[in-house]
Write a protein that holds these residues in place. Structure first.
Motif, short mmCIF file in Angstrom:
data_model
loop_
_atom_site.label_atom_id
_atom_site.label_comp_id
_atom_site.label_asym_id
_atom_site.label_seq_id
_atom_site.Cartn_x
_atom_site.Cartn_y
_atom_site.Cartn_z
N CYS D 68 4.51 16.16 -10.18
CA CYS D 68 3.86 14.91 -10.58
C CYS D 68 4.71 14.10 -11.56
O CYS D 68 4.51 12.90 -11.72
N ALA D 195 5.40 8.40 -10.76
CA ALA D 195 5.36 9.64 -11.53
C ALA D 195 4.54 9.50 -12.81
O ALA D 195 4.58 8.48 -13.49
N THR D 196 3.82 10.54 -13.14
CA THR D 196 3.05 10.57 -14.39
C THR D 196 3.89 11.29 -15.44
O THR D 196 3.81 12.49 -15.61
N ASP D 197 4.69 10.50 -16.15
CA ASP D 197 5.56 11.10 -17.16
C ASP D 197 5.32 10.51 -18.53
O ASP D 197 6.18 10.54 -19.40
N GLY D 198 4.14 9.97 -18.73
CA GLY D 198 3.83 9.30 -20.00
C GLY D 198 4.00 7.80 -19.80
O GLY D 198 4.97 7.37 -19.19
N CYS D 199 3.04 7.02 -20.33
CA CYS D 199 2.98 5.62 -19.95
C CYS D 199 3.74 4.70 -20.91
O CYS D 199 3.33 3.56 -21.13
N GLN D 204 -1.03 2.78 -17.24
CA GLN D 204 -1.43 4.15 -16.89
C GLN D 204 -1.15 4.46 -15.43
O GLN D 204 -1.27 3.60 -14.57
N ARG D 205 -0.76 5.70 -15.18
CA ARG D 205 -0.72 6.19 -13.79
C ARG D 205 -1.58 7.44 -13.67
O ARG D 205 -1.67 8.23 -14.60
N ILE D 206 -2.15 7.58 -12.50
CA ILE D 206 -3.01 8.73 -12.24
C ILE D 206 -2.55 9.36 -10.94
O ILE D 206 -2.32 8.65 -9.96
N LEU D 207 -2.42 10.66 -10.93
CA LEU D 207 -2.15 11.36 -9.67
C LEU D 207 -3.29 12.31 -9.41
O LEU D 207 -3.56 13.21 -10.20
N THR D 208 -3.96 12.11 -8.30
CA THR D 208 -5.15 12.90 -8.00
C THR D 208 -5.33 13.01 -6.50
O THR D 208 -4.84 12.16 -5.75
N SER D 209 -6.01 14.04 -6.09
CA SER D 209 -6.30 14.19 -4.66
C SER D 209 -7.77 13.92 -4.35
O SER D 209 -8.21 14.14 -3.24
N ILE D 210 -8.52 13.46 -5.35
CA ILE D 210 -9.92 13.12 -5.07
C ILE D 210 -10.03 11.70 -4.58
O ILE D 210 -9.47 10.80 -5.20
#
Ligand SMILES: Cc1ncc(C[n+]2csc(CCOP(=O)(O)OP(=O)(O)O)c2C)c(N)n1
Ligand SMILES: Cc1ncc(C[n+]2csc(CCOP(=O)(O)OP(=O)(O)O)c2C)c(N)n1
Ligand code: SF4
Ligand code: SF4
Ligand code: SF4
Ligand code: SF4
Ligand code: SF4
Ligand code: SF4
Ligand SMILES: [Mg+2]
Ligand SMILES: [Mg+2]
Lengths: 260, 202, 84, 374, 374, 260, 202, 84
Positions: D68, D195-199, D204-210
């Protein structure tokens, strides 16, 4: 002497910037929201919002990421500590924390939480203990109290067949990799203030590289406990705290002198 | 006979139970019947609906896009289902929470202040039975008395003390539909969802 | 002389859970039964004078729906910090 | 780089290192342990991340987390360990983060044994985790190919934001061959825009499978299905041997494929016009190529080290238009070229029919003692 | 027993109880939680075993242990939870102990959502755990069938010492229908001769999935493959509707199948001679029956609530001999009969070809806006 | 007085009937074999061989079932406690025990062992702690000592990155479901005698229905430690015991008065 | 050129390394080569073997059923591989542990007391190089000096001090094969496996 | 008067690990370098008199390869129990 007192408007409290403008999906009065707010306040005070990555669990707080303004990932049920490990190992200068319920952390995620503590993984865990599986509609959690009625312990939790409540802070604080492990509660303003200090200290633990830090927060689930909001606070105080005492279980000597 | 009815509203408005009562009665009357719930994507206070299909042969689909009738308890449900009711079908609208009349002219519709009627009888949550009563008046798929028998038989034990008011609610709903009952709509404007639904679970 | 304080309620967030009402030491809060928020809750309001701006309501609010302000003597004025 | 005499497990590990893998998370299991062991000394030496996870479940979720952040990341395991990764893999597929998994397959089901097998074909290619998704699966047949495909795996994973697996049967992991390792690539210097490596300095970034709203989940499913069609269009890989004038074709992948090569050569020496088609990408499977083969072929022999899992895909491509026969060794047994040669002879010289079930015929031959296993 | 108005999850639970299940181990997950919840009150009441496991990994291994004693035993879950059971299932297959798993499938991949889906077809039918094994998979399309197949699942599992799964899409779990529960069967009174229940007055027994000698593992693989052929020969189940004079055939299972039934009736009302073939046993799949259908059919429409996982099996049976079209809703969306009716019309009235990829054509129609999703 | 002393042959020791006639596959001098022998002796003394079901792990003792004469099942790696739970729940009058290595129990099997302890599952666990993954050729285990060289900690276990040794008996004894949790060692006859008494007591705990019982046995792995047999005993004594003290961590009051 | 050789014996007899040395040399000589190990089902002290295939085109199978040559270091390996060597092929037998001569007449075989020869030079485990030396004399796929160069290049650093004795062992094995070395077989009867192998891992 | 004891070694099991040898308080055990067990190990044997039948060797033997016997005065004779 002319004693004219000039006054000025002070902002005593306003919504912290780390919280987003999205209303939560939590039931009214659910203390998940308080925990969110405290995290946001702490990150803002430490000015580390842009260096922080949250790891959301599967549980009522599965959408936690919608309520903050920094980066989040969403883990598989119980695996947030492993996911956080993966992130922290490749980005050691970021602040990485997981936010997990008691089903997530203490039931299916037992192995992962034990091992991050054992490895002294330099992450922070916010552990919401509400003695129930909230999201799936009120099944027994490993933290449910003896006798507690849930949808899978319809006659009350019988410890003989369904097991004893697990004391995660007590257990995890015994792991040599633990830097800071405490339990706090969210049922009244005094305890909420203490909870916030603990969260601040947990992130300080991470900042100082002192290993695993966890704040267990006793929390309510009025919906699945079948109570009003106010009853749920009372139930927490009267039934949960005796079983899960508010206590510091491990405070690394590396925090000596740290004051919030 | 083949009939399909959608009950829709906020979670907590008794949408699902209203459908079940109809389904019970259909089963007791010897029809095949299906009851299929569907939950909106919102986490709580969101919409819920159920589809009841009644037929005399093995039922295929438990869902229908264009139901013979829709019973809608709030505005989003009206917006969603009004266009879908089959021409000639029936639309029952809870006017307590809905401020506009349906626009369709090719269906039979009824604005019913179900909440006010319910509160005349007892607790507000009887509104689902009020609306069911009205539906059965406009779309007589089953005699009201069959519904009442089934309701008596299937009402959960812990609610048995409410049986009488439930039966009254059915009657009053039907009465309103027949124009035999006049009620002032008192609640003002906004929609008030109930608050007892936990988040959708994943 | 009691400090004069007041609150602002963001109705996007308030769910009328009454947690703040029960904790307010001045008992000056209540739900506004006349109004509904966009999500359909009765929001909280100040019902009488006496708010001291103590911030306790904000501390317990799970929705961060409350802002708290107070009028304070200038000499003690600090830059507003959002720390209750 | 000059050729060195390399063991497959070691070679895949070092190939990953040179391809710029930044983090490795894994748990010991035979017959891939040497891969992990090499990583445990090599990665720290290069100041990269090696972590022995507490389990395969943890390993895949650590990989998920690291992926991620946009890091090049991998894990490796063998059959039972891979089964434990299925939930994590489905999450990864549901989040479109790239990662590489090397499965050094052993005999199963269950604890089975540690001998080479191809029994995980279905698990990796067709099934595995819940829900609709398609990993890329590459099957090397030599140490050199194991190296090359490992490097390729990272590139494909990132190009398509897709899971990419290397399915190495146990023999590929444990055999040694001369092979050339690639130059050490410089490490990634940029971070992908998801990539979620700190904003810092961005939103903001979000990585999710929902995707709790099914309509959005449907759109997502369409999206990754489209990606899959792009992969199918571009990334089919295979190798052909002696097919120009072939009347018969042997199809086999990995070790079974290379063993068949010897059998094919021997059959040619006997005058049988036979060639070999060796799928390298098992997923996407070379359906069009095999369909085309059918035109010029009188019979196909599929040979595997499993009960005919790829056979189904071959049948799908062949559509009953030419006779297919099947031969397999199971449970950790590696066939000899002679066994396959015998089957080629049978295919060439005995009556053939496109009907019936090639696997059932093979089982019948076993039962009848026409085939004797050594 | 009289018909009652039953919810699918509840009905499957109570059916298992009446079929004599002695132990249930499971972990909550939507949309199958009601099943587990019913077990939590019902089983202790009957002095049978209910245990909420700490995870699906634990649940399947508890099932494994209890199954080794010869007890009737089951678990249930939904997609992500089922993924976590893959290692355990492979072990169970490698030990030949019978057990039943009910998967109430939801939208995926990953965490996905909780709406009804058929996305686990491949996982359950084709892939799943490592190694070569074949579970029996039964797919109910109504509450009554869910009851009947749950009971059957135990019988088949024990008859063949095989894993038997019930694949209920989320709608089957949550819908209500009139259905009849069977009589309560008496509990098992004998213990099978392979069970490890303590060696009182007999020799030691061992149940294990290790066969460290590949030659023995090969024999074992042959053995369970032979069992699988017996199952294929005896246990194919399906239901046919209006096929006698049908020119076109819709194929769909579970909820998609029953929705298609309405569409078929409506199409018949329009004069289209169309029938429905609904596979009930997804594994073994009714290959021969579909092959036979091909003879009398001008076109087939496959409809699923996944990206065409069963479509592949239909293609395998059809072998390109009649045109196939495909229609699906994904990610938790249940199609309406009207949508399928539209596809039947298209099949009946538009030019057809047996070539090409039905799924690609469906994707193209989506892209072109020929299909609009509601 | 005529003092003629008549003598008679006494059997001081003979192979216990619960052990089969199959030679083990263990490396010469591996103390796994001692643990096997002690279990067999205890079952025979209690005369419960025919009522006992063993659950074998994945690890060097994966074939344990070959060396005994009673029923066994073979679990997936780390899942023996779950499998034992399944068996014990349907056959509560049988004696059910798991035999697990430290990789099996403390690494991959952490969740299962914690939860059987938490549930007070009435089973017995024989836990062979040899500070290494023996079977797979000597990788680091959660129990490996700081600085210990293994094939995955080639420069010695660095606790900062690879985590701290886990003290499973200490942790498990904190679970309320634990009836008997002790650590013993197999490195000399005196300790072996104590180990046997502990195993006897653990099975007694199960017999009395007092909940989870576990005997952790410090054990050697001369092969993967790269030592002679004798060196390995010394290493155990000098390095493992200081880290893993021989101790009773939990003894249920239900065992009061029980003497072996 | 195409040659395939199987080295077989107990684990710990250096079977695998002997094959590797041959493979190294073949690679250094510009051939394609594969080395493939195989372990017996026994958990320890069991058999191990490796197959080395050398060729000048891309090698297909790394295994062969009928090798050109077999180097067997114990009786089970002799029993297993004697029947499999291709007619005209070579079989080298460690007579230190094997009491019977091969029965085949259509192959070239050599009984060599490799252990005794090894012990003349240094540690017993040099026996694998002794046998390799003998093999190369009987089946001159590569010149012995190429083997020596490769051995020097590939011997692990920590064993470098044994290089000289390894080279001697190769020479003595070849010398014995040429009949230039006479050795008394001293060890008696039984086979003695080495003891350093951990269980097969699962 | 020291008790006379002796051991029997089951060579199917003994692996010559020497654990017993090192623990024997009488130092009367050694490996028999002349013989090999079927598995190829040198088995242990009693090399001199002096065994007391104390059973310590059996306590440490990982292979349960040893049986231990002793001659004892009749009055103290119990039924042989396999408990060292
Ligand atoms: C593998 C898997 N198993 C089960 C579930 C279903 N599930 C979702 S949340 C949850 C429990 C949540 O309880 P807790 O962690 O206590 O959080 P709370 O909702 O109480 O805050 C479960 C069992 C799942 N999503 N994935
Ligand atoms: C799921 C899975 N992961 C990994 C393995 C490989 N494996 C077999 S045994 C073992 C570790 C054994 O160590 P331990 O439990 O300490 O037992 P020991 O051999 O030391 O007695 C591992 C990792 C496996 N068989 N299955
Ligand atoms: S269900 Fe319980 S935990 Fe979840 S949001 Fe509602 S009150 Fe909070
Ligand atoms: S605590 Fe917050 S959400 Fe609750 S009533 Fe007060 S302002 Fe509204
Ligand atoms: S600031 Fe203090 S006094 Fe004012 S409303 Fe809030 S709690 Fe009451
Ligand atoms: S490898 Fe270690 S633990 Fe395994 S048998 Fe040998 S000495 Fe014992
Ligand atoms: S301890 Fe046992 S195995 Fe070891 S040498 Fe003595 S008798 Fe033999
Ligand atoms: S019984 Fe005692 S004295 Fe005799 S050999 Fe054994 S240890 Fe030595
Ligand atoms: Mg909870
Ligand atoms: Mg170990």
């Amino acid at each position: 002497m002319d004693n004219i007192m000039r006054t000025e408007v002070q902002t005593v409290y306003s919504r912290p910037p780390s919280l987003s403008q999205t209303p939560t999906h939590y039931c009214p009065g659910c203390t998940h929201g308080i925990a969110h707010r405290l995290i946001a306040e702490v990150l803002d005070e430490m000015d580390i919002r842009e260096k922080t990555i949250g790891v959301a669990p599967v549980g009522c707080s599965v959408f936690a990421y919608n309520y903050f303004t920094f980066d989040w990932v969403e883990a598989a049920h119980g695996r947030a500590p492993a996911m956080a490990t993966g992130i922290k190992r490749v980005l050691p200068d970021r602040f990485v924390f997981t936010y997990q319920g008691d089903g997530d952390l203490a039931s299916i995620g037992m192995s992962e939480i034990m091992h991050v503590a054992g490895r002294g993984e330099n992450i922070t865990v916010i552990f919401i203990n509400n003695a129930i599986f909230g999201m799936t509609g009120g099944q027994m959690a490993p933290t449910s109290l003896p006798g507690q009625k849930t949808t899978t312990s319809p006659n009350g939790r019988d410890v003989e067949t369904m097991g004893y409540p697990l004391h995660m802070s007590e257990v995890l604080s015994r792991m040599d990799g633990a830097g800071y492990v405490v339990r706090r509660s969210l049922h009244d303003p005094k305890n909420i203030r203490l909870a916030k200090k603990a969260i601040r200290t947990a992130f300080e633990t991470q900042k100082r590289g002192l290993g695993f830090s966890m704040v267990e927060l006793l929390s309510t689930c009025n919906t699945n406990w079948g109570m009003t909001v106010q009853e749920s606070l009372t139930w927490l105080e009267e039934h949960m705290i005796p079983m899960y005492p508010i206590q510091d279980f491990k405070v690394s000597s590396g925090l000596d002198g740290f004051k919030v | 006979m083949q009939a399909d009815v959608i009950f829709a509203g906020f979670g907590g408005q008794g949408v699902l139970f209203a459908g079940q009562v109809l389904a019970f009665a259909a089963m007791d009357a010897g029809h095949d019947v299906t009851w299929m719930p569907s939950y909106g994507p919102e986490m709580r206070g969101g919409t819920a609906n159920c589809t009841v299909v009644i037929a005399d042969e093995e039922i295929g689909s438990p869902t229908v896009k264009h139901p013979k009738a829709a019973v809608v308890m709030n505005l989003p449900s009206l917006d969603k289902f009004e266009p879908l009711v089959t021409p000639g079908g029936v639309l029952i609208v809870n006017s307590s929470l809905v401020n506009r009349d349906p626009a369709r002219t090719d269906i039979i519709w009824l604005m019913i202040p179900a909440q006010e009627i319910a509160e005349m009888i007892g607790p507000r949550r009887l509104l689902n039975m009020v609306m069911l009563g009205a539906l059965l008046d406009k779309l007589p798929i089953l005699p009201l008395k069959d519904i009442k028998i089934s309701l008596s038989a299937h009402l959960p034990e812990r609610h048995k003390k409410l049986l009488k008011s439930n039966l009254d609610a059915l009657d009053q709903g039907a009465a309103f539909s027949r124009g035999e009952l006049k009620v002032e709509k008192v609640t003002s404007s906004a929609q008030e969802p109930t608050r007892t639904i936990a988040p959708t679970s994943v | 002389m009691p400090v004069k304080g007041w609150i602002e309620v963001d109705e996007i967030f308030c769910k009328g859970c009454e947690l703040c009402i029960n904790e307010c030491p001045q008992h000056v809060m209540a739900l506004d039964m006349e109004r509904l928020t966009p999500k359909g809750y009765h929001p909280v309001i100040l019902t009488k004078d006496g708010c001291t701006g103590c911030g306790i309501c904000a501390i317990i609010c799970p929705e961060a729906a409350l802002s708290v302000f107070r009028e304070a003597p200038v000499k003690t004025a600090k830059t507003a910090t959002p720390v209750p | 780089m000059a050729k060195e005499f390399l063991e497959g497990n070691f070679a895949m590990a070092e190939a990953a290192v040179r391809a710029g893998v930044e983090a490795y998370f894994g748990y010991p299991i035979t017959p891939q342990t040497e891969l992990l062991e090499w990583m445990s000394s090599r990665m720290p030496e290069l100041k990269r991340v090696f972590l022995q996870a507490e389990s395969e479940v943890a390993a895949i979720n650590m990989v998920y987390g690291a992926a991620c952040t946009g890091s090049r990341v991998m894990t490796s395991s063998s059959s039972p360990g891979v089964s434990l990764m299925m939930e994590g893999l489905s999450y990864i597929a549901g989040t479109e983060v790239p990662m590489v998994l090397i499965d050094v397959v052993r005999g199963g089901p269950g604890l089975g044994n540690i001998a080479p097998s191809q029994g995980d074909y279905n698990q990796l290619v067709h099934g595995g985790g819940h829900g609709d998704y398609h990993p890329i699966v590459l099957a090397p047949a030599s140490v050199q190919e194991a190296i090359d495909l490992t490097v390729l795996a990272f590139d494909l994973a990132e190009k398509y934001r897709n899971i990419c697996m290397v399915m190495a049967d146990g023999s590929i992991g444990q055999m040694m061959e001369p092979a050339e390792l690639p130059e050490m690539r410089p490490l990634r210097t940029t971070t992908p825009d998801w990539a979620t490596d700190g904003c810092l300095n961005r939103d903001q970034r979000i990585l999710t499978s929902i995707l709790i709203d099914p309509t959005l989940e449907e759109v997502y499913n369409h999206k990754i299905l489209n990606t899959w069609y792009r992969i199918q269009a571009n990334e089919v890989r295979y190798k052909e041997y002696y097919l120009d004038d072939a009347e018969f074709v042997v199809i086999g992948f990995g070790t079974a494929g290379r063993i068949a090569l010897t059998a094919v050569r021997n059959a040619r020496a006997e005058g049988i016009k036979v060639g070999l088609f060796r799928p390298i990408s098992l997923s996407p499977f070379p359906f069009p190529q095999i369909e085309e083969l059918v035109e010029s072929t009188q019979g196909i022999l599929v040979t595997e080290m499993n009960t005919g899992q790829m056979l189904e895909d071959v049948k799908m491509a062949v559509k009953g238009r030419v006779p297919i026969e099947f031969y397999a060794r199971l449970g950790g047994i590696v066939p000899y070229p002679d066994e396959i040669l015998g089957e080629i002879r049978r295919l060439a010289h005995e009556p053939r029919s496109p009907d019936g079930d090639p696997r059932a015929r093979w089982m019948q031959r076993l039962k009848d003692g026409v085939i004797t296993l050594s």
